[in-house]
Design a protein around this motif. Structure first.
Motif, PDB file in Angstrom:
ATOM      1  N   SER A   7       0.861  -1.182   0.000  1.00 15.36           N
ATOM      2  CA  SER A   7       0.000   0.000   0.000  1.00 15.36           C
ATOM      3  C   SER A   7       0.895   1.229   0.000  1.00 15.36           C
ATOM      4  CB  SER A   7      -0.924   0.001   1.219  1.00 15.36           C
ATOM      5  OG  SER A   7      -0.175  -0.026   2.418  1.00 15.36           O
ATOM      6  N   LEU A   8       0.361   2.332  -0.472  1.00 15.43           N
ATOM      7  CA  LEU A   8       1.122   3.563  -0.564  1.00 15.43           C
ATOM      8  C   LEU A   8       1.519   4.027   0.836  1.00 15.43           C
ATOM      9  CD1 LEU A   8       2.047   5.537  -2.777  1.00 15.43           C
ATOM     10  CD2 LEU A   8      -0.017   6.850  -2.330  1.00 15.43           C
ATOM     11  N   PRO A   9       2.819   4.287   1.073  1.00 18.56           N
ATOM     12  CA  PRO A   9       3.230   4.724   2.407  1.00 18.56           C
ATOM     13  C   PRO A   9       2.724   6.125   2.724  1.00 18.56           C
ATOM     14  CG  PRO A   9       5.065   4.887   0.869  1.00 18.56           C
ATOM     15  CD  PRO A   9       3.948   4.201   0.132  1.00 18.56           C
ATOM     16  N   LYS A  10       2.767   6.462   3.992  1.00 18.48           N
ATOM     17  CA  LYS A  10       2.402   7.807   4.419  1.00 18.48           C
ATOM     18  C   LYS A  10       3.454   8.783   3.893  1.00 18.48           C
ATOM     19  CE  LYS A  10       1.623  10.553   8.589  1.00 18.48           C
ATOM     20  NZ  LYS A  10       1.642  10.545  10.079  1.00 18.48           N
ATOM     21  N   PRO A  11       3.035   9.947   3.380  1.00 21.05           N
ATOM     22  CA  PRO A  11       4.021  10.910   2.891  1.00 21.05           C
ATOM     23  C   PRO A  11       5.014  11.315   3.970  1.00 21.05           C
ATOM     24  CG  PRO A  11       1.829  11.531   2.156  1.00 21.05           C
ATOM     25  CD  PRO A  11       1.655  10.414   3.147  1.00 21.05           C
ATOM     26  N   TYR A  12       6.256  11.456   3.569  1.00 20.71           N
ATOM     27  CA  TYR A  12       7.312  11.940   4.459  1.00 20.71           C
ATOM     28  C   TYR A  12       7.111  13.425   4.734  1.00 20.71           C
ATOM     29  CZ  TYR A  12      12.131  12.852   6.017  1.00 20.71           C
ATOM     30  OH  TYR A  12      13.237  13.223   6.726  1.00 20.71           O
ATOM     31  N   PHE A  13       6.608  14.138   3.690  1.00 19.91           N
ATOM     32  CA  PHE A  13       6.308  15.568   3.791  1.00 19.91           C
ATOM     33  C   PHE A  13       5.152  15.871   2.857  1.00 19.91           C
ATOM     34  CE2 PHE A  13       6.571  19.769   1.873  1.00 19.91           C
ATOM     35  CZ  PHE A  13       6.613  20.596   2.980  1.00 19.91           C
ATOM     36  N   GLN A  14       4.291  16.803   3.263  1.00 17.00           N
ATOM     37  CA  GLN A  14       3.179  17.188   2.390  1.00 17.00           C
ATOM     38  C   GLN A  14       2.689  18.579   2.742  1.00 17.00           C
ATOM     39  OE1 GLN A  14      -0.338  14.610   2.514  1.00 17.00           O
ATOM     40  NE2 GLN A  14      -0.486  14.820   0.294  1.00 17.00           N
ATOM     41  N   ASP A  15       2.521  19.417   1.714  1.00 21.16           N
ATOM     42  CA  ASP A  15       1.842  20.692   1.885  1.00 21.16           C
ATOM     43  C   ASP A  15       0.905  20.873   0.696  1.00 21.16           C
ATOM     44  OD1 ASP A  15       3.378  21.621  -0.255  1.00 21.16           O
ATOM     45  OD2 ASP A  15       4.651  22.921   0.964  1.00 21.16           O
ATOM     46  N   ASP A  16       0.438  22.083   0.449  1.00 18.39           N
ATOM     47  CA  ASP A  16      -0.533  22.298  -0.622  1.00 18.39           C
ATOM     48  C   ASP A  16       0.056  22.077  -2.013  1.00 18.39           C
ATOM     49  OD1 ASP A  16      -2.453  22.924   1.238  1.00 18.39           O
ATOM     50  OD2 ASP A  16      -2.171  25.095   1.068  1.00 18.39           O
ATOM     51  N   SER A  17       1.381  22.141  -2.144  1.00 14.03           N
ATOM     52  CA  SER A  17       2.012  22.026  -3.459  1.00 14.03           C
ATOM     53  C   SER A  17       2.806  20.743  -3.651  1.00 14.03           C
ATOM     54  CB  SER A  17       2.954  23.219  -3.705  1.00 14.03           C
ATOM     55  OG  SER A  17       2.259  24.435  -3.663  1.00 14.03           O
ATOM     56  N   VAL A  18       3.475  20.287  -2.603  1.00  9.48           N
ATOM     57  CA  VAL A  18       4.462  19.216  -2.743  1.00  9.48           C
ATOM     58  C   VAL A  18       4.163  18.063  -1.789  1.00  9.48           C
ATOM     59  CG1 VAL A  18       6.913  18.632  -2.576  1.00  9.48           C
ATOM     60  CG2 VAL A  18       6.234  20.880  -3.445  1.00  9.48           C
ATOM     61  N   THR A  19       4.248  16.847  -2.329  1.00 10.87           N
ATOM     62  CA  THR A  19       4.184  15.624  -1.528  1.00 10.87           C
ATOM     63  C   THR A  19       5.468  14.852  -1.754  1.00 10.87           C
ATOM     64  OG1 THR A  19       1.773  15.487  -1.716  1.00 10.87           O
ATOM     65  CG2 THR A  19       2.941  13.459  -1.123  1.00 10.87           C
ATOM     66  N   ILE A  20       6.131  14.434  -0.678  1.00 15.96           N
ATOM     67  CA  ILE A  20       7.374  13.665  -0.786  1.00 15.96           C
ATOM     68  C   ILE A  20       7.180  12.323  -0.094  1.00 15.96           C
ATOM     69  CG2 ILE A  20       9.830  13.564  -0.239  1.00 15.96           C
ATOM     70  CD1 ILE A  20       9.830  16.623  -0.125  1.00 15.96           C
ATOM     71  N   TYR A  21       7.529  11.255  -0.821  1.00 16.88           N
ATOM     72  CA  TYR A  21       7.568   9.913  -0.245  1.00 16.88           C
ATOM     73  C   TYR A  21       9.023   9.505  -0.066  1.00 16.88           C
ATOM     74  CZ  TYR A  21       2.623   9.517  -1.433  1.00 16.88           C
ATOM     75  OH  TYR A  21       1.269   9.726  -1.521  1.00 16.88           O
ATOM     76  N   HIS A  22       9.326   8.944   1.102  1.00 17.41           N
ATOM     77  CA  HIS A  22      10.678   8.455   1.382  1.00 17.41           C
ATOM     78  C   HIS A  22      10.680   6.944   1.172  1.00 17.41           C
ATOM     79  CE1 HIS A  22      13.857   7.261   4.555  1.00 17.41           C
ATOM     80  NE2 HIS A  22      14.442   7.505   3.397  1.00 17.41           N
ATOM     81  N   GLY A  23      11.412   6.501   0.136  1.00 15.88           N
ATOM     82  CA  GLY A  23      11.470   5.082  -0.140  1.00 15.88           C
ATOM     83  C   GLY A  23      12.005   4.821  -1.528  1.00 15.88           C
ATOM     84  N   ASP A  24      11.923   3.573  -1.942  1.00 18.06           N
ATOM     85  CA  ASP A  24      12.425   3.144  -3.247  1.00 18.06           C
ATOM     86  C   ASP A  24      11.347   3.397  -4.300  1.00 18.06           C
ATOM     87  OD1 ASP A  24      13.269   1.668  -5.532  1.00 18.06           O
ATOM     88  OD2 ASP A  24      14.403   0.305  -4.247  1.00 18.06           O
ATOM     89  N   CYS A  25      11.666   4.225  -5.285  1.00 17.52           N
ATOM     90  CA  CYS A  25      10.665   4.576  -6.297  1.00 17.52           C
ATOM     91  C   CYS A  25      10.202   3.370  -7.100  1.00 17.52           C
ATOM     92  CB  CYS A  25      11.193   5.671  -7.224  1.00 17.52           C
ATOM     93  SG  CYS A  25      12.691   5.246  -8.132  1.00 17.52           S
ATOM     94  N   ARG A  26      11.008   2.322  -7.172  1.00 13.73           N
ATOM     95  CA  ARG A  26      10.589   1.124  -7.910  1.00 13.73           C
ATOM     96  C   ARG A  26       9.386   0.459  -7.245  1.00 13.73           C
ATOM     97  NH1 ARG A  26      16.585  -1.334  -8.138  1.00 13.73           N
ATOM     98  NH2 ARG A  26      16.478  -0.372  -6.065  1.00 13.73           N
ATOM     99  N   GLN A  27       9.256   0.652  -5.932  1.00 15.07           N
ATOM    100  CA  GLN A  27       8.123   0.094  -5.206  1.00 15.07           C
ATOM    101  C   GLN A  27       6.951   1.067  -5.135  1.00 15.07           C
ATOM    102  OE1 GLN A  27       9.801  -0.894  -1.403  1.00 15.07           O
ATOM    103  NE2 GLN A  27      11.091  -2.529  -2.231  1.00 15.07           N
ATOM    104  N   ILE A  28       7.243   2.373  -5.076  1.00 22.02           N
ATOM    105  CA  ILE A  28       6.190   3.367  -4.857  1.00 22.02           C
ATOM    106  C   ILE A  28       5.505   3.798  -6.147  1.00 22.02           C
ATOM    107  CG2 ILE A  28       5.730   5.708  -4.006  1.00 22.02           C
ATOM    108  CD1 ILE A  28       7.957   5.252  -1.939  1.00 22.02           C
ATOM    109  N   VAL A  29       6.254   3.993  -7.237  1.00 24.98           N
ATOM    110  CA  VAL A  29       5.662   4.496  -8.487  1.00 24.98           C
ATOM    111  C   VAL A  29       4.468   3.662  -8.945  1.00 24.98           C
ATOM    112  CG1 VAL A  29       6.075   4.783 -10.965  1.00 24.98           C
ATOM    113  CG2 VAL A  29       7.649   5.792  -9.321  1.00 24.98           C
ATOM    114  N   PRO A  30       4.540   2.319  -8.934  1.00 23.79           N
ATOM    115  CA  PRO A  30       3.385   1.543  -9.418  1.00 23.79           C
ATOM    116  C   PRO A  30       2.118   1.705  -8.580  1.00 23.79           C
ATOM    117  CG  PRO A  30       5.363   0.183  -9.384  1.00 23.79           C
ATOM    118  CD  PRO A  30       5.686   1.444  -8.626  1.00 23.79           C
TER     119      PRO A  30
END
Length: 203
Positions: A7-30
Motif C-alpha cells: 500500500s502507498l506509504p504515508k508521505p514523508y512531507f506534504q503541503d498544498d504544493s508538494v508531496t514527498i515519499y521516502h522510499g524506493d521509487c521502484r516500489q512506490i511508483v506503481p
C-alpha cells in the motif's frame, strides 16, 4: 512490478504544493495515480565510489542505488502514468531509455563534467508524449547556470527545471519526480504554480 500486498506509504512531507515519499521509487511508483508530467533526473550510473559525500556507500555509487538500470526501468513504468515526460537522461545512458518522441538539450559552453571524449557540453532532455500547448518556443537552451551549493552530489540548476516545467506543463498541473534528489523539482513546482509528487530514497 506491483505487489498486491503493498500500500502507498504515508508521505514523508506534504503541503498544498508538494508531496514527498521516502522510499524506493521502484516500489512506490506503481502504486500512484495519474500525472500530467513526468519530470525527472535519474541516477546516471557513473559509480563515483571515490566521491566523498555522506551519500557514498562503501564500494557503491555516489548515491545509494546508483545503478545504470534503475533510471530506464522506473521511467518505463512512470511514463504509463503520465500524459507526457521530460527526462534528463545524461549522455552515457541516453540510448537505454524508452525511445523519445523528441530530444532537446541544455547546452553548456563552459562544459558540465568530463566524458571519455572530452568535456560534456550537451545535456540531453528526452521528450515523451505531446507537448502541453502554448506558444511555439525552443526545446533547447544555452546555460551558464550553476546549481545551488547543497549537501547532494549532483543537483540541477533550478533554471533548468524551470525551463522544463514551463515547456512541459501548465499552471495547476501535477508533476511526478521519482528521483527527488535535492528537491529542485519540488521547489520549482511550488514557485511556478504546479503540484508535485516526489520520491527519494535518501532521507
Amino acid at each position: 512490478m506491483r505487489s498486491e500486498h503493498m500500500s502507498l506509504p504515508k508521505p514523508y512531507f506534504q503541503d498544498d504544493s508538494v508531496t514527498i515519499y521516502h522510499g524506493d521509487c521502484r516500489q512506490i511508483v506503481p502504486l500512484l495515480g495519474r500525472f500530467d508530467l513526468l519530470l525527472t533526473d535519474p541516477p546516471y550510473g557513473v559509480d563515483f565510489a571515490g566521491k566523498a559525500t555522506k551519500h557514498t556507500e562503501a564500494g557503491g555509487g555516489y548515491i545509494g542505488g546508483d545503478d545504470a538500470t534503475v533510471g530506464p526501468e522506473v521511467v518505463r513504468v512512470a511514463l504509463c502514468l503520465c500524459e507526457r515526460g521530460i527526462v534528463f537522461s545524461g549522455n552515457r545512458l541516453l540510448h537505454d531509455y524508452p525511445k523519445p518522441r523528441d530530444i532537446g538539450a541544455v547546452y553548456c559552453p563552459s562544459g558540465a563534467g568530463r566524458g571519455p571524449w572530452g568535456f560534456c557540453c550537451f545535456n540531453p532532455m528526452l521528450f515523451y508524449g505531446k507537448r502541453s500547448g502554448g506558444p511555439t518556443s525552443p526545446s533547447s537552451f544555452v546555460s551558464f547556470h550553476t546549481a545551488e551549493v547543497l549537501d547532494h552530489p549532483c543537483p540541477k540548476p533550478i533554471e533548468w527545471i524551470n525551463f522544463a516545467l514551463n515547456l512541459g506543463s501548465k499552471v495547476g498541473e501535477t508533476v511526478l519526480d521519482p528521483f527527488g534528489g535535492s528537491g529542485t523539482t519540488g521547489r520549482a513546482c511550488k514557485d511556478l504554480g504546479r503540484k508535485c509528487v516526489m520520491i527519494e530514497r535518501e532521507e
